[in-house]
Design a protein around this motif. Structure first.
Motif, PDB file in Angstrom:
ATOM      1  N   VAL A  84      38.595  -3.184 -25.959  1.00  0.00           N
ATOM      2  CA  VAL A  84      38.367  -3.352 -24.651  1.00  0.00           C
ATOM      3  C   VAL A  84      38.910  -2.012 -23.825  1.00  0.00           C
ATOM      4  O   VAL A  84      40.307  -1.851 -24.353  1.00  0.00           O
ATOM      5  CB  VAL A  84      38.681  -4.587 -24.066  1.00  0.00           C
ATOM      6  CG1 VAL A  84      40.127  -5.010 -24.206  1.00  0.00           C
ATOM      7  CG2 VAL A  84      38.331  -4.797 -22.584  1.00  0.00           C
ATOM      8  N   ASN A  85      38.344  -1.419 -23.131  1.00  0.00           N
ATOM      9  CA  ASN A  85      38.914  -0.105 -22.489  1.00  0.00           C
ATOM     10  C   ASN A  85      39.526   0.690 -23.479  1.00  0.00           C
ATOM     11  O   ASN A  85      40.673   1.224 -23.062  1.00  0.00           O
ATOM     12  CB  ASN A  85      39.994  -0.726 -21.284  1.00  0.00           C
ATOM     13  CG  ASN A  85      39.105  -1.659 -20.309  1.00  0.00           C
ATOM     14  OD1 ASN A  85      37.805  -1.510 -20.152  1.00  0.00           O
ATOM     15  ND2 ASN A  85      40.018  -2.310 -19.562  1.00  0.00           N
ATOM     16  N   ASN A  86      38.785   0.852 -24.756  1.00  0.00           N
ATOM     17  CA  ASN A  86      39.551   1.616 -25.698  1.00  0.00           C
ATOM     18  C   ASN A  86      40.715   1.356 -26.293  1.00  0.00           C
ATOM     19  O   ASN A  86      41.571   1.889 -26.924  1.00  0.00           O
ATOM     20  CB  ASN A  86      39.554   3.113 -25.110  1.00  0.00           C
ATOM     21  CG  ASN A  86      38.492   4.085 -25.027  1.00  0.00           C
ATOM     22  OD1 ASN A  86      37.414   3.860 -25.663  1.00  0.00           O
ATOM     23  ND2 ASN A  86      38.414   4.686 -23.695  1.00  0.00           N
ATOM     24  N   ILE A  87      40.868   0.083 -26.049  1.00  0.00           N
ATOM     25  CA  ILE A  87      42.356  -0.532 -26.519  1.00  0.00           C
ATOM     26  C   ILE A  87      42.017  -1.516 -27.839  1.00  0.00           C
ATOM     27  O   ILE A  87      41.000  -2.484 -27.579  1.00  0.00           O
ATOM     28  CB  ILE A  87      43.077  -1.501 -25.543  1.00  0.00           C
ATOM     29  CG1 ILE A  87      43.544  -0.468 -24.395  1.00  0.00           C
ATOM     30  CG2 ILE A  87      44.295  -2.157 -26.063  1.00  0.00           C
ATOM     31  CD1 ILE A  87      44.064  -1.143 -23.144  1.00  0.00           C
ATOM     32  N   ILE A  88      42.468  -1.533 -28.808  1.00  0.00           N
ATOM     33  CA  ILE A  88      42.086  -2.251 -30.049  1.00  0.00           C
ATOM     34  C   ILE A  88      43.100  -3.518 -29.829  1.00  0.00           C
ATOM     35  O   ILE A  88      44.113  -3.461 -29.805  1.00  0.00           O
ATOM     36  CB  ILE A  88      42.406  -1.638 -31.333  1.00  0.00           C
ATOM     37  CG1 ILE A  88      41.438  -0.361 -31.628  1.00  0.00           C
ATOM     38  CG2 ILE A  88      42.322  -2.566 -32.602  1.00  0.00           C
ATOM     39  CD1 ILE A  88      41.846   0.618 -32.626  1.00  0.00           C
ATOM     40  N   LEU A  89      42.320  -4.646 -29.684  1.00  0.00           N
ATOM     41  CA  LEU A  89      43.256  -5.901 -29.682  1.00  0.00           C
ATOM     42  C   LEU A  89      42.998  -6.480 -31.062  1.00  0.00           C
ATOM     43  O   LEU A  89      41.838  -7.220 -31.585  1.00  0.00           O
ATOM     44  CB  LEU A  89      42.429  -6.839 -28.788  1.00  0.00           C
ATOM     45  CG  LEU A  89      42.219  -6.380 -27.149  1.00  0.00           C
ATOM     46  CD1 LEU A  89      41.632  -7.349 -26.583  1.00  0.00           C
ATOM     47  CD2 LEU A  89      43.448  -5.907 -26.695  1.00  0.00           C
ATOM     48  N   GLY A  90      44.118  -6.969 -31.532  1.00  0.00           N
ATOM     49  CA  GLY A  90      44.235  -7.582 -32.835  1.00  0.00           C
ATOM     50  C   GLY A  90      44.515  -9.038 -32.593  1.00  0.00           C
ATOM     51  O   GLY A  90      44.131  -9.698 -31.666  1.00  0.00           O
ATOM     52  N   LYS A  91      45.030  -9.568 -33.552  1.00  0.00           N
ATOM     53  CA  LYS A  91      45.308 -11.047 -33.427  1.00  0.00           C
ATOM     54  C   LYS A  91      46.706 -11.254 -32.528  1.00  0.00           C
ATOM     55  O   LYS A  91      47.697 -10.493 -32.768  1.00  0.00           O
ATOM     56  CB  LYS A  91      45.689 -11.697 -34.694  1.00  0.00           C
ATOM     57  CG  LYS A  91      44.314 -11.624 -35.841  1.00  0.00           C
ATOM     58  CD  LYS A  91      44.742 -12.185 -37.178  1.00  0.00           C
ATOM     59  CE  LYS A  91      43.506 -11.809 -38.043  1.00  0.00           C
ATOM     60  NZ  LYS A  91      43.770 -12.165 -39.549  1.00  0.00           N
ATOM     61  N   PRO A  92      46.561 -12.244 -31.693  1.00  0.00           N
ATOM     62  CA  PRO A  92      47.836 -12.583 -30.706  1.00  0.00           C
ATOM     63  C   PRO A  92      49.184 -12.893 -31.536  1.00  0.00           C
ATOM     64  O   PRO A  92      49.152 -13.796 -32.107  1.00  0.00           O
ATOM     65  CB  PRO A  92      47.193 -13.750 -29.706  1.00  0.00           C
ATOM     66  CG  PRO A  92      46.139 -14.292 -30.414  1.00  0.00           C
ATOM     67  CD  PRO A  92      45.567 -13.271 -31.230  1.00  0.00           C
TER      68      PRO A  92
END
Length: 195
Positions: A81-89
């Protein structure tokens, strides 16, 4: 010659994900599962598409080294999202931050699949866009308390409780869950026994 599933060799799914196992079971009636332990850290300036493809291929190659007479399927999913990679919290604070980015926004889910057989590697990356509803702080906290987000890339499961926050998707539903069925079937067909 190998006959089950009509493929040239038996299949190993290089993943511990119960969701991927279930999805692959829709395509194949017989396969083994073997988890691949790899470093999933992104490289400096690595693009999301390159990262997810590298991880899927690395998983497949690790298992293929010890199983050269098998077709090995590796897969990986990332949320961007918005060029940010979101992993596992990694905790409630991290999860809350992630949900803040996803809330009332559209993000991309990238799932890569990689087939390795006798030194040959075939890869595919599937991109799906997911539009999320606006999430309140109380909804976010309630969702966290269910336990569902804790092992999910992007912190939600579209096939579970988290599906209530998804307004619509553009692309492959099964890819968002963890394994794009159509693309996986097409890649596996390249290893079918000749008639």
């Amino acid at each position: 010659m190998y006959q089950s599933n009509g493929l040239l060799a038996p299949v190993i799914l290089a993943s511990a994900s119960p969701r991927r196992k279930e999805l692959l079971g829709y395509i194949l009636d017989d396969f083994d599962v073997c988890s691949a332990d790899i470093d999933e850290s992104p490289k400096e300036n690595e693009k999301p598409e390159c990262l997810v493809e590298r991880l899927a291929e690395s998983k497949a190659k690790v298992i293929a080294k010890q199983n050269q007479d098998h077709i090995v399927l590796g897969s990986d999913t990332i949320v961007v999202v918005n060029n940010i990679i979101l992993g596992k919290p990694i905790g409630l604070e991290h999860f809350t931050s992630m949900m803040g980015l996803l809330s009332a926004n559209t993000h991309e889910v990238l799932t890569a699949i990689s087939l390795v057989y006798q030194g040959e590697c075939k890869n595919c990356v599937v991109l799906t866009r997911v539009a999320m509803a606006e999430l309140s702080e109380s909804e976010t906290l309630r969702y966290w308390k269910t336990g569902e987000p804790k092992d999910k890339a992007g912190g939600y499961a579209i096939q579970g409780i988290g599906g209530q926050f998804v307004k619509y998707i553009e692309g492959s539903h099964s890819s968002v869950i963890g394994l794009p069925l159509h693309e996986t079937k097409v890649l596996l067909a390249e290893y079918e026994m000749p008639c």
